[in-house]
Design an enzyme around this catalytic site. Structure first.
Site, PDB file in Angstrom:
ATOM      1  CG  HIS A 129      41.576  10.422  13.969  1.00  8.35           C
ATOM      2  ND1 HIS A 129      41.868  11.393  14.015  1.00  8.35           N
ATOM      3  CD2 HIS A 129      40.142  10.168  13.098  1.00  8.35           C
ATOM      4  CE1 HIS A 129      41.438  12.182  12.787  1.00  8.35           C
ATOM      5  NE2 HIS A 129      40.243  11.073  12.542  1.00  8.35           N
ATOM      6  CG  ASN A 174      19.545  -8.112  44.164  1.00  7.74           C
ATOM      7  OD1 ASN A 174      20.991  -7.903  43.777  1.00  7.74           O
ATOM      8  ND2 ASN A 174      18.764  -8.477  43.535  1.00  7.74           N
ATOM      9  N   GLY A 175      21.895  -6.238  46.144  1.00  9.69           N
ATOM     10  CA  GLY A 175      22.721  -4.953  46.497  1.00  9.69           C
ATOM     11  C   GLY A 175      23.586  -4.406  46.767  1.00  9.69           C
ATOM     12  CE  LYS A 209      25.022  -8.735  22.568  1.00  6.15           C
ATOM     13  NZ  LYS A 209      23.947  -8.252  23.023  1.00  6.15           N
ATOM     14  NE  ARG A 264      17.416 -10.812  40.507  1.00  9.49           N
ATOM     15  CZ  ARG A 264      16.001  -9.252  40.264  1.00  9.49           C
ATOM     16  NH1 ARG A 264      16.363  -9.537  39.859  1.00  9.49           N
ATOM     17  NH2 ARG A 264      17.239  -8.240  40.669  1.00  9.49           N
ATOM     18  CE  LYS A 290      18.412 -11.355  29.599  1.00  8.38           C
ATOM     19  NZ  LYS A 290      19.300 -10.384  27.448  1.00  8.38           N
ATOM     20  CD1 TRP A 300      27.574 -11.535  38.189  1.00  8.59           C
ATOM     21  CD2 TRP A 300      26.835  -9.766  39.481  1.00  8.59           C
ATOM     22  NE1 TRP A 300      28.288 -11.017  37.894  1.00  8.59           N
ATOM     23  CE2 TRP A 300      28.276 -10.040  38.065  1.00  8.59           C
ATOM     24  CE3 TRP A 300      27.368  -8.658  40.213  1.00  8.59           C
ATOM     25  CZ2 TRP A 300      28.963  -8.622  37.929  1.00  8.59           C
ATOM     26  CZ3 TRP A 300      27.864  -7.363  39.833  1.00  8.59           C
ATOM     27  CH2 TRP A 300      29.279  -7.196  38.665  1.00  8.59           C
ATOM     28  CD  GLU A 332      24.021  -5.222  20.453  1.00  3.26           C
ATOM     29  OE1 GLU A 332      24.585  -4.505  21.372  1.00  3.26           O
ATOM     30  OE2 GLU A 332      23.689  -5.839  20.884  1.00  3.26           O
ATOM     31  CD  GLU A 341      26.918 -10.272  26.450  1.00 10.13           C
ATOM     32  OE1 GLU A 341      26.538  -9.934  25.096  1.00 10.13           O
ATOM     33  OE2 GLU A 341      26.542  -9.818  27.924  1.00 10.13           O
ATOM     34  CB  CYS A 366      21.702 -11.206  43.885  1.00  6.57           C
ATOM     35  SG  CYS A 366      23.582 -11.295  44.146  1.00  6.57           S
TER      36      CYS A 366
HETATM   37  O1  M6R Z   1      17.706  -5.354  31.016  1.00  4.91           O
HETATM   38  P1  M6R Z   1      18.745  -3.890  30.136  1.00  4.91           P
HETATM   39  O2  M6R Z   1      17.950  -4.085  28.855  1.00  4.91           O
HETATM   40  O3  M6R Z   1      18.720  -2.754  30.994  1.00  4.91           O
HETATM   41  O4  M6R Z   1      20.128  -4.022  30.583  1.00  4.91           O
HETATM   42  C1  M6R Z   1      21.292  -3.559  29.769  1.00  4.91           C
HETATM   43  C2  M6R Z   1      22.751  -4.372  29.566  1.00  4.91           C
HETATM   44  O5  M6R Z   1      23.495  -4.872  31.070  1.00  4.91           O
HETATM   45  C3  M6R Z   1      22.328  -5.826  28.981  1.00  4.91           C
HETATM   46  O6  M6R Z   1      22.001  -4.906  27.180  1.00  4.91           O
HETATM   47  C4  M6R Z   1      23.773  -6.276  28.323  1.00  4.91           C
HETATM   48  O7  M6R Z   1      24.214  -5.008  28.179  1.00  4.91           O
HETATM   49  C5  M6R Z   1      23.714  -7.293  27.280  1.00  4.91           C
HETATM   50  N1  M6R Z   1      24.382  -8.506  28.129  1.00  4.91           N
HETATM   51  C6  M6R Z   1      24.669  -7.160  26.219  1.00  4.91           C
HETATM   52  O8  M6R Z   1      24.235  -8.659  25.598  1.00  4.91           O
END
Ligand code: M6R
Length: 606
Positions: free
Chosen positions: A501, A98-99, A482, A27, A601, A74, A478, A485, A2
């Site tokens: 395995h 927020n929280g 990506k 956020r 984000k 969020w 990674e 996501e 948020c």
């Molecule tokens: O701001 P941060 O790098 O600490 O965020 C960590 C993760 O939330 C962030 O990398 C998330 O996994 C990304 N959306 C992936 O693309």
């Protein structure tokens, strides 16, 4: 997560609040809302959806006021709908939060017994009712202090009052909160990024702090109601990077910025004449470091795994890598001469901050590798190493990953050099090759059309696997992150050697399997694992810089050929086609690129 904004001004602030909320959408973007004090009454406008939906709603209602708070949500407690959207208001008070309030159901029960009627399923609404209840017998500041005493969990709050209609109260415990200063206008924001376009002068609240903003001044109090002073910080980040320019979305802009970002970051750290990495002020003398712990979440965690491989390659230091949400609750024993490195784009990730706070409390030496240098993580760390990639707005992290592994590598090389654990010629060869990485990345980006064409074949898949060994293993993780996501399609990242395995059972005729196999010491082994997948019908997309032609002879379906590079630098190249693949598949599916569903984000709740 948020996002919170609050403005106390001499003029109408609804447009400014809306503009800030748009910036804060990174956020959370489930729902949005605003409350202002208008003609002595609290006026609340909120809706499900994005800030653009709120804007449409407000156009119909002619919102005005000099004091106001806004929120992007969020969802944690309660579905993302209009009723659960913030602010949550009574006749007397309006609150954005927020929280997470962990004891909200107990408080709610008590308040319901006293006759309070709740509208939403949120934890936040208990704050509104508690303050309203307390206001019956005390002034606004005491009512907030009393309320906070009852709350368990984490929060950043923005509160406005019907009767005290020239001020905003902010409070922080666990979730970051900043204030900003301008002439006849003061701001409250969930981070300095929210305030950046309005002011360059900010202060940060510490845990337990409360602030009271009027248009003319900001007063701060600690948790014992004692008045305190706060340091004013100057913000530095450039405004231009917050614009999409000619790009369709922030993600494509951020992917394409990577050659420049690499050059800029190297320039910041490398003395080009002496060919020396400029990193000083180590929290522990590198010669004395006994163990390194790398801690992060999501993409930044994958960067940490890359860092582990490099640490082990170039130094004799023991290395541990942890996901922050696990680390913070494990029974960790901090020992002398262990260095704790936290990696984060935002520097506001709740789990990463909590892990750092634990380490600090136990007396550990800490280092933060961050993009947002004005972040909580930076402020708490002994050494801050910025990644210098500029604002990253797309929820999917791309250029920040590249910056994170780059700074990790420079840091590791520097430590290896000081410890005399890397040969002089290897050190200078890697640095020389690093200076060319940006041009190789440009070559891959120039070839993005072919990846766009490949993407067509992924739109209707059931699932996919991403495989790699050694340095390519975290790149596989990674790539899969990506892919899921952005495309909302199942993707598994796996060490190629682990397939037999268990995961090999998933492979069936036509299943796409992306194999990352640079010509390093794992190449032959990865190609053998690839063959095991092909034998079970897997459709291979091979990402490699090998010189020989293997596509047809090895039954590979398709191939992305990378430029050849130093064997330890392959992550900088192999990650780029994986970003592009996820991007183009998502684009073809019509998904929201910069704001994938259910995500945000900056993950500021645990
Ligand atoms: O701001 P941060 O790098 O600490 O965020 C960590 C993760 O939330 C962030 O990398 C998330 O996994 C990304 N959306 C992936 O693309």
């Amino acid at each position: 997560m948020c996002g919170i904004i609050g403005i106390a001004s001499f003029k109408d602030i609804s447009k400014e609040i809306l503009a800030s909320l748009k910036k804060l959408e990174y956020r959370g973007y489930d729902s949005a809302g605003i409350s202002t004090i208008n003609n002595g009454e609290i006026v609340e406008n909120k809706c499900a959806g994005k800030v653009s939906d709120l804007e449409k709603l407000i156009k119909k209602t002619s919102l005005s006021g000099n004091i106001g708070i806004g929120h992007v949500r969020w969802a944690t407690h309660g579905a993302p709908n209009q009723i659960n959207a913030h602010p949550h208001s009574s006749d007397e008070v309006s609150v954005v939060h927020n929280g997470i309030i962990e004891n909200s159901s107990i408080i709610k029960k008590e308040l319901v017994e006293k006759g309070h009627v709740f509208k939403s399923q949120t934890d936040t609404e208990v704050i509104t009712h508690l303050i309203t209840e307390n206001l019956k017998k005390m002034n606004y500041l005491d009512s907030v202090f009393e309320t906070l005493k009852k709350l368990e969990g984490s929060f950043a709050l923005g509160i406005i009052f019907k009767k005290f209609n020239n001020l905003i109260v902010g409070a922080r415990r666990g979730s970051p909160l900043a204030v900003g200063y301008a002439d006849k206008e003061k701001y409250l924001g969930s981070d300095s990024y929210a305030l950046n376009s309005m002011t360059k002068e900010v202060s940060y609240l510490d845990d337990g702090d409360i602030c009271v903003l009027t248009k003319d001044k900001i007063d701060f109090f600690d948790k014992n109601k004692k008045k305190i002073e706060k340091k004013v910080h100057k913000l530095t980040q450039e405004k231009e990077s917050y614009s999409k320019g000619n790009f369709k979305d922030f993600m494509s802009k951020e992917i394409s910025e990577q050659p420049e970002v690499i050059k800029k970051c190297i320039n910041e750290y490398l003395d080009k004449i002496r060919k020396e990495i400029n990193i000083v002020n180590f929290p522990i003398d590198p010669k004395k470091i006994s163990k390194v712990n790398l801690i992060a979440c999501g993409t930044a965690y994958h960067a940490c795994i890359v860092g582990k491989y490099w640490f082990e390659e170039f130094t004799n230091i023991d290395v541990n890598v942890d996901v922050a949400s696990e680390f913070r609750y494990r029974n960790n024993k901090i020992k002398e001469n262990e260095l704790y490195i936290f990696v984060s784009q935002s520097g506001e990730t709740a789990d990463t901050i909590a892990a750092l706070e634990f380490c600090k409390k136990e007396g550990a030496k800490t280092c933060a590798i961050v993009n947002v240098t004005e972040s909580s993580l930076s402020r708490l760390s002994d050494l801050v190493l910025p990644i210098h990639v500029g604002a990253e707005i797309g929820v999917a992290s791309t250029k920040a990953f590249t910056g994170q592994i780059l700074v990790l590598l420079l840091f590791i090389l520097k430590i290896a050099k000081i410890r005399n654990e890397i040969k002089a010629d290897e050190y200078s060869n890697i640095i020389k090759d690093l200076e060319n990485v940006h041009s190789h990345v440009t070559l891959i980006l120039n070839n993005k059309k072919s990846i766009e064409e490949l993407a067509e074949d992924f739109i209707n898949i059931k699932g996919s696997m991403f495989l790699g060994r050694g340095l390519s293993y975290p790149i596989a993780l990674e790539g899969a992150l990506k892919f899921k996501e952005l495309t909302y399609l199942h993707a598994e990242g796996y060490p190629a050697g682990e397939m037999k395995h268990g995961p090999l059972a998933l492979v069936e005729n036509g299943m796409p399997v992306i194999v990352i196999a640079p010509k390093d010491r794992f190449y032959d082994k990865t190609i053998s694992n690839m063959q095991e997948v092909i034998a079970r019908g897997g459709k291979i997309l091979l990402i490699s810089d090998h010189a020989e032609e293997i596509t047809t002879s090895e039954n590979v379906w398709s191939e992305i050929r990378l430029p050849q590079i130093h064997k330890f630098l392959s992550p900088f190249l192999s990650t780029i086609p994986l970003q592009l693949l996820a991007y183009y598949v998502a684009l073809k599916k019509g998904n929201d690129i910069d704001k994938p569903r259910n995500l945000a984000k900056s993950v500021t709740v645990e």
